[in-house]
Design a protein around this motif. Structure first.
Motif, PDB file in Angstrom:
ATOM      1  N   ALA A   1     -54.017 -24.373 -53.515  1.00  0.00           N
ATOM      2  CA  ALA A   1     -52.600 -24.511 -53.184  1.00  0.00           C
ATOM      3  C   ALA A   1     -51.703 -23.707 -54.122  1.00  0.00           C
ATOM      4  O   ALA A   1     -50.762 -23.040 -53.688  1.00  0.00           O
ATOM      5  CB  ALA A   1     -52.208 -25.989 -53.220  1.00  0.00           C
ATOM      6  N   LEU A   2     -52.002 -23.755 -55.414  1.00  0.00           N
ATOM      7  CA  LEU A   2     -51.146 -23.098 -56.398  1.00  0.00           C
ATOM      8  C   LEU A   2     -51.154 -21.585 -56.262  1.00  0.00           C
ATOM      9  O   LEU A   2     -50.187 -20.913 -56.619  1.00  0.00           O
ATOM     10  CB  LEU A   2     -51.587 -23.502 -57.806  1.00  0.00           C
ATOM     11  CG  LEU A   2     -50.751 -22.974 -58.975  1.00  0.00           C
ATOM     12  CD1 LEU A   2     -49.312 -23.479 -58.875  1.00  0.00           C
ATOM     13  CD2 LEU A   2     -51.373 -23.406 -60.300  1.00  0.00           C
ATOM     14  N   PHE A   3     -52.248 -21.014 -55.721  1.00  0.00           N
ATOM     15  CA  PHE A   3     -52.396 -19.560 -55.661  1.00  0.00           C
ATOM     16  C   PHE A   3     -52.366 -19.030 -54.234  1.00  0.00           C
ATOM     17  O   PHE A   3     -52.762 -17.898 -53.980  1.00  0.00           O
ATOM     18  CB  PHE A   3     -53.700 -19.149 -56.351  1.00  0.00           C
ATOM     19  CG  PHE A   3     -53.716 -19.502 -57.815  1.00  0.00           C
ATOM     20  CD1 PHE A   3     -53.151 -18.661 -58.752  1.00  0.00           C
ATOM     21  CD2 PHE A   3     -54.253 -20.708 -58.242  1.00  0.00           C
ATOM     22  CE1 PHE A   3     -53.142 -18.991 -60.092  1.00  0.00           C
ATOM     23  CE2 PHE A   3     -54.252 -21.043 -59.585  1.00  0.00           C
ATOM     24  CZ  PHE A   3     -53.689 -20.186 -60.519  1.00  0.00           C
ATOM     25  N   LEU A   4     -51.875 -19.836 -53.311  1.00  0.00           N
ATOM     26  CA  LEU A   4     -51.775 -19.425 -51.917  1.00  0.00           C
ATOM     27  C   LEU A   4     -50.365 -18.899 -51.646  1.00  0.00           C
ATOM     28  O   LEU A   4     -49.395 -19.662 -51.643  1.00  0.00           O
ATOM     29  CB  LEU A   4     -52.094 -20.609 -50.997  1.00  0.00           C
ATOM     30  CG  LEU A   4     -52.134 -20.335 -49.497  1.00  0.00           C
ATOM     31  CD1 LEU A   4     -53.104 -19.211 -49.163  1.00  0.00           C
ATOM     32  CD2 LEU A   4     -52.501 -21.601 -48.741  1.00  0.00           C
ATOM     33  N   LYS A   5     -50.274 -17.588 -51.409  1.00  0.00           N
ATOM     34  CA  LYS A   5     -48.959 -16.957 -51.255  1.00  0.00           C
ATOM     35  C   LYS A   5     -48.886 -16.054 -50.021  1.00  0.00           C
ATOM     36  O   LYS A   5     -48.187 -15.050 -50.008  1.00  0.00           O
ATOM     37  CB  LYS A   5     -48.623 -16.147 -52.511  1.00  0.00           C
ATOM     38  CG  LYS A   5     -48.604 -16.979 -53.793  1.00  0.00           C
ATOM     39  CD  LYS A   5     -48.310 -16.134 -55.018  1.00  0.00           C
ATOM     40  CE  LYS A   5     -48.333 -16.973 -56.280  1.00  0.00           C
ATOM     41  NZ  LYS A   5     -48.044 -16.165 -57.505  1.00  0.00           N
ATOM     42  N   LEU A   6     -49.618 -16.433 -48.985  1.00  0.00           N
ATOM     43  CA  LEU A   6     -49.614 -15.667 -47.744  1.00  0.00           C
ATOM     44  C   LEU A   6     -48.646 -16.285 -46.748  1.00  0.00           C
ATOM     45  O   LEU A   6     -48.631 -17.500 -46.564  1.00  0.00           O
ATOM     46  CB  LEU A   6     -51.022 -15.644 -47.131  1.00  0.00           C
ATOM     47  CG  LEU A   6     -52.138 -15.030 -47.975  1.00  0.00           C
ATOM     48  CD1 LEU A   6     -53.471 -15.217 -47.271  1.00  0.00           C
ATOM     49  CD2 LEU A   6     -51.865 -13.554 -48.224  1.00  0.00           C
ATOM     50  N   LYS A   7     -47.872 -15.458 -46.079  1.00  0.00           N
ATOM     51  CA  LYS A   7     -46.902 -15.980 -45.109  1.00  0.00           C
ATOM     52  C   LYS A   7     -47.589 -16.535 -43.871  1.00  0.00           C
ATOM     53  O   LYS A   7     -47.125 -17.524 -43.282  1.00  0.00           O
ATOM     54  CB  LYS A   7     -45.915 -14.877 -44.718  1.00  0.00           C
ATOM     55  CG  LYS A   7     -44.958 -14.496 -45.836  1.00  0.00           C
ATOM     56  CD  LYS A   7     -43.935 -13.478 -45.354  1.00  0.00           C
ATOM     57  CE  LYS A   7     -42.934 -13.146 -46.468  1.00  0.00           C
ATOM     58  NZ  LYS A   7     -41.929 -12.153 -46.023  1.00  0.00           N
ATOM     59  N   THR A   8     -48.671 -15.920 -43.477  1.00  0.00           N
ATOM     60  CA  THR A   8     -49.403 -16.396 -42.301  1.00  0.00           C
ATOM     61  C   THR A   8     -50.880 -16.545 -42.658  1.00  0.00           C
ATOM     62  O   THR A   8     -51.406 -15.799 -43.488  1.00  0.00           O
ATOM     63  CB  THR A   8     -49.265 -15.426 -41.118  1.00  0.00           C
ATOM     64  OG1 THR A   8     -49.727 -14.131 -41.522  1.00  0.00           O
ATOM     65  CG2 THR A   8     -47.819 -15.328 -40.664  1.00  0.00           C
ATOM     66  N   PRO A   9     -51.557 -17.474 -42.032  1.00  0.00           N
ATOM     67  CA  PRO A   9     -52.982 -17.664 -42.314  1.00  0.00           C
ATOM     68  C   PRO A   9     -53.809 -16.473 -41.824  1.00  0.00           C
ATOM     69  O   PRO A   9     -53.402 -15.758 -40.900  1.00  0.00           O
ATOM     70  CB  PRO A   9     -53.336 -18.929 -41.535  1.00  0.00           C
ATOM     71  CG  PRO A   9     -52.026 -19.600 -41.241  1.00  0.00           C
ATOM     72  CD  PRO A   9     -51.034 -18.497 -41.119  1.00  0.00           C
ATOM     73  N   PRO A  10     -54.984 -16.244 -42.420  1.00  0.00           N
ATOM     74  CA  PRO A  10     -55.881 -15.211 -41.897  1.00  0.00           C
ATOM     75  C   PRO A  10     -56.468 -15.656 -40.554  1.00  0.00           C
ATOM     76  O   PRO A  10     -56.239 -16.783 -40.110  1.00  0.00           O
ATOM     77  CB  PRO A  10     -56.971 -15.122 -42.974  1.00  0.00           C
ATOM     78  CG  PRO A  10     -56.972 -16.476 -43.601  1.00  0.00           C
ATOM     79  CD  PRO A  10     -55.550 -16.940 -43.576  1.00  0.00           C
ATOM     80  N   GLN A  11     -57.222 -14.773 -39.928  1.00  0.00           N
ATOM     81  CA  GLN A  11     -57.836 -15.128 -38.649  1.00  0.00           C
ATOM     82  C   GLN A  11     -58.815 -16.282 -38.849  1.00  0.00           C
ATOM     83  O   GLN A  11     -59.570 -16.317 -39.814  1.00  0.00           O
ATOM     84  CB  GLN A  11     -58.579 -13.927 -38.050  1.00  0.00           C
ATOM     85  CG  GLN A  11     -59.182 -14.210 -36.683  1.00  0.00           C
ATOM     86  CD  GLN A  11     -59.783 -12.972 -36.051  1.00  0.00           C
ATOM     87  OE1 GLN A  11     -59.637 -11.865 -36.570  1.00  0.00           O
ATOM     88  NE2 GLN A  11     -60.454 -13.142 -34.921  1.00  0.00           N
TER      89      GLN A  11
END
Length: 426
Positions: free
Chosen positions: A144-154
């Motif tokens: 959670a702390l290092f998740l900085k993507l606007k959209t999820p991957p496939q």
């Protein structure tokens, strides 16, 4: 296996060569006997020669078999090592469930290849941080702390997506990571968290009862200590306002602060030696958390519990779920820092009561894992967690995934609603 087939062919070839050599040798021996001896001599010479040849042939077969068996053993060992090392190609011996750390924590190592699980290397699961394994992965994990993507991957069919967290949901990063975006709210199936109510709990550590008593000279330990309270800290501004509490506590009792927030120094890279020194010199050590959150008991407690001082805790968790009473002191049991100081001084001056804490505490051993970071072969950073068992549990569930099917409609509702508390009044 191809290598074994080649070995068998080679063995047949060598056997044919051996028979050819033996027949030539026998013919030569018999020819020599007929020319140089009478018939009885030739007959006995022939028998003796054949006996020797048969013995040599049997010995050669045994040696070849021994070599062949050795090759088989070496091959199997290499296959097992290959499986453990797990090159990016398909495994030789198995088809594992792959756990991809798509967004890893700071302390988890980079794993370009498939790696065995730290706590259970024998299980049929592998871990990696290599995102090229996304399509083949049975589970995809996001810190959670290092998740900085606007959209999820496939996302691929039958994948389990796991939210991994090891930090308190403090306001310093709440709302600033991907899980608070609409696109991420309903993608997670399981949680791995220090919290007891997570799908797969992963505490910072645990205390286990020892199988034997520790033999120590507790009186000598008590008499060697000249300092009262020590604290090593580098994060000076926290939501728990622990620096403010310590400032108040110092009005009534000695507190020596080490690290970036104090006047005393001990290199962080030399952590074990520092704490051996603190353990020998001081009677108490502050285990103050940076936030008051549910179940939030970090390595500050487990890492130092086994040393020869008494921990003073301050946090939002119920410490009685982790340790026996009168093996530590909870600052939250006192109405003020002044009252805590009074109790500490009384205990510090009473050898019998103080050593009773140490004796009770030594009935338990702290269990945790150490993760280190090196630069030029020098340790510059250490982290302590207990997540190997959690990863083993995740593997077990992946092999029986229908039993654990689940989905969070809004992960933030679980993650940060009512989990942390306001800082209590001193």
């Amino acid at each position: 296996m191809q290598f074994l087939h080649i070995s068998s062919s080679r063995e047949r070839t060598m056997t044919m060569l051996h028979w050819t050599s033996i027949r030539s040798w026998i013919r030569g021996a018999c020819t020599f006997t007929l020319k140089g001896c009478k018939i009885p001599c030739c007959f006995y010479g022939l028998v003796l020669t054949c006996t020797i040849m048969v013995g040599l042939f049997a010995l050669s077969r045994e040696l070849m078999t021994s070599k062949s068996e050795t090759k088989k053993i070496v091959l199997i060992a290499r296959a097992l090592n290959y499986s453990s090392r797990s090159h990016p190609r398909d495994n030789v011996l198995e088809n594992p469930k792959i756990i991809l750390l798509y967004a890893k924590t700071r302390y988890q190592p980079v794993m370009d290849e498939l790696s065995t699980l730290r706590g259970c290397p024998e299980v049929n699961c592998r871990m990696t941080t290599n995102q090229s394994y996304l399509q083949r992965s049975s589970a995809v994990m996001f810190a959670a702390l290092f998740l900085k993507l606007k959209t999820p991957p496939q996302r691929y069919k039958d994948q389990v997506w796991i939210l991994h967290n090891h930090e308190s949901p403090r306001t310093s990063w709440v709302g600033k990571r991907s899980i608070w975006l609409q696109s991420w709210k309903n993608v997670f199936n399981w949680t791995i968290d220090y919290r007891n109510d997570s799908d797969i709990p992963a505490p910072y550590g645990v205390l286990q009862a020892r199988n034997h008593t520790i033999d120590k000279d507790y009186s000598a330990i008590f008499k060697r200590k000249k300092g009262t309270i020590a604290w090593m800290v580098s994060n000076c501004k926290t939501e728990s306002k622990r620096m403010d509490y310590v400032k108040e506590l110092k009005k009534y009792v000695q507190v020596d602060v080490y690290g970036a927030c104090g006047n005393h120094k001990c290199p962080r890279s030399d952590g074990p030696a520092c704490f051996e020194m603190l353990s020998a010199k001081y009677k108490f050590y502050l285990s103050f958390e940076n936030a008051f959150c549910k179940d939030y008991v970090t390595e500050k407690f487990f890492l130092y519990y086994g040393l020869n001082f008494i921990l003073i805790t301050r946090g939002g968790a119920d410490y009685t779920k982790h340790a026996e009473n009168n093996t530590y002191i909870n600052a939250m049991d006192f109405k003020s820092a002044e009252q805590l100081a009074v109790f500490i001084k009384q205990l510090a001056n009473n050898e019998t009561k103080y050593t009773a804490y140490l004796k009770r505490k030594d009935k338990y051993k702290p269990v945790y894992e150490e993760y280190i970071r090196k630069k030029d072969d020098v340790i510059v950073w250490r982290s302590h967690r207990l997540e190997a068992q959690a990863m083993c549990e995740a593997c077990k569930r992946l092999w029986d995934v229908d039993k654990y099917r689940k989905q969070y409609d809004d992960i933030t509702a679980w993650f940060d609603k009512g989990i942390c508390y306001a800082t209590p009044i001193m």
